[in-house]
Write a protein that holds these residues in place. Structure first.
Motif, PDB file in Angstrom:
ATOM      1  N   LEU A   6       0.831  -1.149   0.022  1.00 33.12           N
ATOM      2  CA  LEU A   6       0.195   0.160   0.140  1.00 33.12           C
ATOM      3  C   LEU A   6       0.839   1.391  -0.065  1.00 33.12           C
ATOM      4  N   CYS A   7       2.346   1.090  -0.047  1.00 35.30           N
ATOM      5  CA  CYS A   7       3.159   2.542   0.159  1.00 35.30           C
ATOM      6  C   CYS A   7       3.943   2.717  -1.081  1.00 35.30           C
ATOM      7  N   GLU A 139      -1.591   6.403  -2.098  1.00 32.11           N
ATOM      8  CA  GLU A 139      -3.089   6.793  -1.805  1.00 32.11           C
ATOM      9  C   GLU A 139      -3.844   6.073  -2.844  1.00 32.11           C
ATOM     10  N   LEU A 145      -8.439  -1.289  -4.033  1.00 31.56           N
ATOM     11  CA  LEU A 145      -8.462  -1.655  -2.799  1.00 31.56           C
ATOM     12  C   LEU A 145      -9.413  -3.012  -2.818  1.00 31.56           C
ATOM     13  N   GLY A 149      -8.732  -7.283  -2.220  1.00 32.74           N
ATOM     14  CA  GLY A 149      -9.188  -7.834  -1.256  1.00 32.74           C
ATOM     15  C   GLY A 149      -9.860  -9.042  -1.874  1.00 32.74           C
ATOM     16  N   THR A 161      -6.856 -11.574   8.271  1.00 41.66           N
ATOM     17  CA  THR A 161      -7.488 -10.383   7.577  1.00 41.66           C
ATOM     18  C   THR A 161      -6.512  -9.373   7.551  1.00 41.66           C
ATOM     19  N   THR A 162      -6.551  -8.612   6.401  1.00 35.99           N
ATOM     20  CA  THR A 162      -5.912  -7.397   5.901  1.00 35.99           C
ATOM     21  C   THR A 162      -6.951  -6.302   5.797  1.00 35.99           C
ATOM     22  N   LEU A 163      -6.506  -5.264   5.513  1.00 35.56           N
ATOM     23  CA  LEU A 163      -6.963  -3.795   5.349  1.00 35.56           C
ATOM     24  C   LEU A 163      -7.905  -4.186   4.025  1.00 35.56           C
ATOM     25  N   THR A 164      -7.363  -4.749   3.063  1.00 38.06           N
ATOM     26  CA  THR A 164      -8.110  -5.102   1.792  1.00 38.06           C
ATOM     27  C   THR A 164      -9.235  -6.094   1.854  1.00 38.06           C
ATOM     28  N   THR A 165      -8.608  -7.243   2.770  1.00 37.84           N
ATOM     29  CA  THR A 165      -9.937  -8.239   2.979  1.00 37.84           C
ATOM     30  C   THR A 165     -11.062  -7.802   3.744  1.00 37.84           C
ATOM     31  N   ALA A 166     -10.573  -6.892   4.742  1.00 37.60           N
ATOM     32  CA  ALA A 166     -11.599  -6.238   5.470  1.00 37.60           C
ATOM     33  C   ALA A 166     -12.452  -5.276   4.595  1.00 37.60           C
ATOM     34  N   LEU A 167     -12.109  -4.352   3.929  1.00 36.24           N
ATOM     35  CA  LEU A 167     -12.766  -3.753   3.065  1.00 36.24           C
ATOM     36  C   LEU A 167     -13.911  -4.521   2.053  1.00 36.24           C
TER      37      LEU A 167
END
Length: 238
Positions: A6-7, A139, A145, A149, A161-167
């Motif tokens: 993501l960076c 960004e 994103l 996921g 779980t990561t940010l993308t799978t949570a989204l």
């Protein structure tokens, strides 16, 4: 296991660059319909330079506030391309977000979205050390994103779980995710909501675009404000 970047950090191995909107799905459709190659340019000036070199085979696509710039053949629209003969053409897309989502030196790059998800999952599963990067990083685009996921959950269903799978849990309907994203809202304001439905179709394009080369445009030689790069993609598994 794969890394989700993501960076915008250099990928140490194969990279799956994920973009649904605005250009990723268009690029995949062009190659699935027989385009020889698709160039991704950072802006209209570099795109025109490439088109001049490619000659009569060039298909120049881009848009500003929903309209193609002067001299372009069309805008970045899946529906428009249904009426355009693309087989055998060399397309050039003005796609600054997609262009800026790759770093110099990254060579094993695959472009993934929802439309080619089925082919991409089959192609990516055997790869070791895979990195998933949503377009726009650092960004990242919301639509990218959620698509990341979607892919991550199917490539590694037992991973934490990561940010993308949570989204993905927040947007179980891919079309709703596209509609809620800023890039989707931009299309909606232009009256192009049906474009979101086309971009949300899963597995309809059997091609995975792969990076086949990078062209460097030094600012001194071409009258640019800074050095620029353009990437060339070809169909990896038609």
């Amino acid at each position: 296991m794969c890394r989700v970047d993501l960076c915008l950090k250099p990928a140490g191995g194969p990279l799956a660059l994920v973009e649904v909107l605005p250009a990723g799905s268009v690029l995949t459709l062009l190659l699935s319909r027989g385009a020889k190659e698709v160039w991704v340019a950072p802006g209209p000036k570099v795109a025109r330079l490439l088109a001049e070199e490619l000659g009569r085979e060039a298909l120049l696509l881009g848009e500003v506030e929903g309209f193609p710039p002067e001299g372009f053949h069309g805008r970045l629209a899946l529906m428009d391309l249904e009426r355009v003969a693309v087989e055998g053409r060399k397309a050039v897309l003005v796609a600054p977000i997609l262009n800026g989502s790759l770093l110099p030196g990254e060579e094993e790059v695959y472009l993934v979205n929802l439309r080619n998800a089925k082919a991409a999952l089959k192609a990516l599963r055997p790869l070791r050390g895979l990195t998933l990067r949503p377009a726009g990083a650092p960004e990242p685009l919301l639509s990218a994103l959620v698509a990341t996921g979607f892919l991550q959950k199917r490539l590694f269903p037992k991973a934490p779980t990561t940010l993308t799978t949570a989204l993905l849990k927040a947007f179980p309907d891919p079309q709703e995710a596209l509609f809620q994203s800023p890039e989707g809202q931009a299309l909606h304001r232009q009256g192009r909501t049906e474009e979101l439905a086309w971009a949300s179709l899963i597995g309809v394009d059997p091609v995975v675009p792969r990076l086949a080369g990078v062209r460097f445009f030094p600012k001194r030689d071409f009258g640019l404000t800074q050095d620029r790069y353009a990437q060339r993609f070809v169909a990896w598994n038609a």
